[in-house]
Design a protein around this motif. Structure first.
Motif, PDB file in Angstrom:
ATOM      1  N   UNK A 109       4.537  12.577   3.557  1.00 17.09           N
ATOM      2  CA  UNK A 109       3.155  12.737   3.343  1.00 17.09           C
ATOM      3  C   UNK A 109       2.652  11.042   2.832  1.00 17.09           C
ATOM      4  N   UNK A 110       2.917  10.488   1.501  1.00 15.84           N
ATOM      5  CA  UNK A 110       2.540   9.606   1.210  1.00 15.84           C
ATOM      6  C   UNK A 110       2.553   8.556   1.095  1.00 15.84           C
ATOM      7  N   UNK A 111       3.756   7.766   2.173  1.00 15.35           N
ATOM      8  CA  UNK A 111       3.696   7.205   3.398  1.00 15.35           C
ATOM      9  C   UNK A 111       2.596   6.961   4.471  1.00 15.35           C
ATOM     10  N   UNK A 112       2.078   8.265   4.611  1.00 16.04           N
ATOM     11  CA  UNK A 112       0.847   8.682   5.665  1.00 16.04           C
ATOM     12  C   UNK A 112       0.120   8.462   5.637  1.00 16.04           C
ATOM     13  N   UNK A 113      -0.317   8.658   3.466  1.00 17.61           N
ATOM     14  CA  UNK A 113      -1.016   8.042   3.328  1.00 17.61           C
ATOM     15  C   UNK A 113      -1.831   6.539   2.765  1.00 17.61           C
ATOM     16  N   UNK A 114       0.106   6.389   2.280  1.00 16.55           N
ATOM     17  CA  UNK A 114      -0.468   4.045   2.110  1.00 16.55           C
ATOM     18  C   UNK A 114      -0.909   4.050   3.656  1.00 16.55           C
ATOM     19  N   UNK A 115      -0.129   4.259   4.471  1.00 11.20           N
ATOM     20  CA  UNK A 115      -0.593   3.754   6.129  1.00 11.20           C
ATOM     21  C   UNK A 115      -1.970   4.060   5.485  1.00 11.20           C
ATOM     22  N   UNK A 116      -3.103   5.013   5.933  1.00 14.25           N
ATOM     23  CA  UNK A 116      -3.946   5.648   5.605  1.00 14.25           C
ATOM     24  C   UNK A 116      -4.990   4.429   5.345  1.00 14.25           C
ATOM     25  N   UNK A 117      -4.806   4.691   3.787  1.00 14.56           N
ATOM     26  CA  UNK A 117      -5.194   3.412   2.212  1.00 14.56           C
ATOM     27  C   UNK A 117      -4.963   2.002   3.019  1.00 14.56           C
ATOM     28  N   UNK A 118      -4.308   1.624   4.214  1.00 15.19           N
ATOM     29  CA  UNK A 118      -3.991   0.620   4.092  1.00 15.19           C
ATOM     30  C   UNK A 118      -5.443   0.195   5.798  1.00 15.19           C
ATOM     31  N   UNK A 119      -4.800   1.374   5.783  1.00 16.29           N
ATOM     32  CA  UNK A 119      -6.217   0.548   7.654  1.00 16.29           C
ATOM     33  C   UNK A 119      -7.738   0.676   7.065  1.00 16.29           C
ATOM     34  N   UNK A 142       0.976  -1.301  -0.119  1.00 19.47           N
ATOM     35  CA  UNK A 142       0.218   0.017  -0.389  1.00 19.47           C
ATOM     36  C   UNK A 142       1.184   0.927  -0.111  1.00 19.47           C
ATOM     37  N   UNK A 143       1.952   1.458   0.770  1.00 14.27           N
ATOM     38  CA  UNK A 143       2.720   2.528   1.048  1.00 14.27           C
ATOM     39  C   UNK A 143       3.969   2.748  -0.757  1.00 14.27           C
ATOM     40  N   UNK A 144       3.750   1.297  -1.013  1.00 12.05           N
ATOM     41  CA  UNK A 144       4.579   1.668  -1.645  1.00 12.05           C
ATOM     42  C   UNK A 144       4.057   1.958  -2.959  1.00 12.05           C
ATOM     43  N   UNK A 145       2.666   1.911  -3.761  1.00 16.90           N
ATOM     44  CA  UNK A 145       1.801   1.910  -4.961  1.00 16.90           C
ATOM     45  C   UNK A 145       1.776   3.250  -4.561  1.00 16.90           C
ATOM     46  N   UNK A 146       1.610   3.522  -3.239  1.00 17.09           N
ATOM     47  CA  UNK A 146       1.009   5.435  -2.946  1.00 17.09           C
ATOM     48  C   UNK A 146       2.548   6.521  -3.580  1.00 17.09           C
ATOM     49  N   UNK A 147       3.555   5.750  -2.656  1.00 17.83           N
ATOM     50  CA  UNK A 147       4.570   6.503  -3.452  1.00 17.83           C
ATOM     51  C   UNK A 147       5.534   6.375  -4.426  1.00 17.83           C
ATOM     52  N   UNK A 148       4.471   5.104  -4.941  1.00 14.32           N
ATOM     53  CA  UNK A 148       5.249   5.192  -6.784  1.00 14.32           C
ATOM     54  C   UNK A 148       3.899   6.157  -7.615  1.00 14.32           C
ATOM     55  N   UNK A 149       3.158   6.227  -7.304  1.00 12.39           N
ATOM     56  CA  UNK A 149       1.491   6.584  -8.062  1.00 12.39           C
ATOM     57  C   UNK A 149       2.103   8.685  -7.460  1.00 12.39           C
ATOM     58  N   UNK A 150       2.356   8.758  -6.686  1.00 12.32           N
ATOM     59  CA  UNK A 150       2.051  10.641  -6.220  1.00 12.32           C
ATOM     60  C   UNK A 150       4.054  10.873  -7.046  1.00 12.32           C
ATOM     61  N   UNK A 151       5.139   9.909  -7.045  1.00 12.73           N
ATOM     62  CA  UNK A 151       6.061  10.516  -7.413  1.00 12.73           C
ATOM     63  C   UNK A 151       6.448  10.615  -9.242  1.00 12.73           C
ATOM     64  N   UNK A 152       5.140  10.173  -9.358  1.00  7.78           N
ATOM     65  CA  UNK A 152       4.829  10.165 -10.921  1.00  7.78           C
ATOM     66  C   UNK A 152       4.669  11.618 -10.970  1.00  7.78           C
ATOM     67  N   UNK A 153       4.160  12.063  -9.925  1.00 13.37           N
ATOM     68  CA  UNK A 153       3.958  14.203 -10.301  1.00 13.37           C
ATOM     69  C   UNK A 153       4.544  14.423 -10.856  1.00 13.37           C
ATOM     70  N   UNK A 154       5.884  13.633  -9.551  1.00 17.30           N
ATOM     71  CA  UNK A 154       7.204  14.626 -10.081  1.00 17.30           C
ATOM     72  C   UNK A 154       7.454  15.285 -11.743  1.00 17.30           C
ATOM     73  N   UNK A 155       7.708  14.212 -12.587  1.00 16.48           N
ATOM     74  CA  UNK A 155       7.243  14.061 -13.927  1.00 16.48           C
ATOM     75  C   UNK A 155       7.099  15.831 -14.548  1.00 16.48           C
ATOM     76  N   UNK A 156       6.257  16.627 -14.179  1.00 16.57           N
ATOM     77  CA  UNK A 156       5.888  17.391 -13.723  1.00 16.57           C
ATOM     78  C   UNK A 156       6.656  18.562 -13.919  1.00 16.57           C
ATOM     79  N   UNK A 157       6.852  17.983 -12.323  1.00 13.68           N
ATOM     80  CA  UNK A 157       7.762  18.907 -11.548  1.00 13.68           C
ATOM     81  C   UNK A 157       9.509  19.560 -11.902  1.00 13.68           C
TER      82      UNK A 157
END
Length: 166
Positions: A64-74, A19-34
């Protein structure tokens, strides 16, 4: 589908990491624009007084993405006992994530500060909705998203300040 709902109970550590990994990878994809606009455009803008140095953003977003991943997992763990609530929470989570990525695409990719302000305002509302829907399923999941809301509140201020200064 019930097998998917059982996974966080059958393999909690694996599904938490996933869950954390998926959120981190998806979240990091926004950095392509950044990175497209960071050195060539963003650095040329008049910066608000409270704008942090660029190096601050990566560790903050990673956390923040790690926290989001934990929250989604819960929430995922509660899908067996609250299938409708978990489904609504997952949909609001997905919607806010789309707007999170859209903000990077609009602000940095399109270099549209005003449009970015509109996108981040919608994102803010969707984060609040996600906190509420997550908290209905698992209070801890909703609480884990509060730092995200605070950071996006600060980012909204920055976006507005960049818009007024530039």
């Amino acid at each position: 589908m019930s097998r998917f709902r059982d996974l966080p109970h059958d393999r909690p550590w694996l599904t938490l990491a996933l869950s954390v990994l998926v959120v981190e990878v998806v979240g990091a994809s926004g950095s392509l624009f950044t990175v497209q606009g960071l050195d060539t455009w963003y650095d040329t803008l008049v910066r608000p007084a409270l704008a942090p140095p660029n190096w601050v953003f990566a560790p903050v977003w990673t956390t923040l993405f790690a926290l989001m991943g934990v929250a989604a997992w819960l929430v995922w763990r509660r899908a067996r006992s609250s299938p409708r609530g978990a489904r609504i929470a997952a949909l609001t989570f997905a919607a806010q994530f789309v707007f999170n990525l859209a903000w990077s695409a609009v602000f940095f990719g399109q270099q549209a500060i005003g449009a970015g302000l509109v996108v981040i305002a919608v994102l803010w509302v969707l984060i609040v909705a996600t906190i509420v829907t997550f908290a209905r399923v698992d209070r801890r999941a909703g609480a884990l998203l509060i730092p995200y809301l605070l950071w996006v509140s600060f980012a909204t201020y920055l976006n507005y300040a960049f818009w007024t200064l530039n």
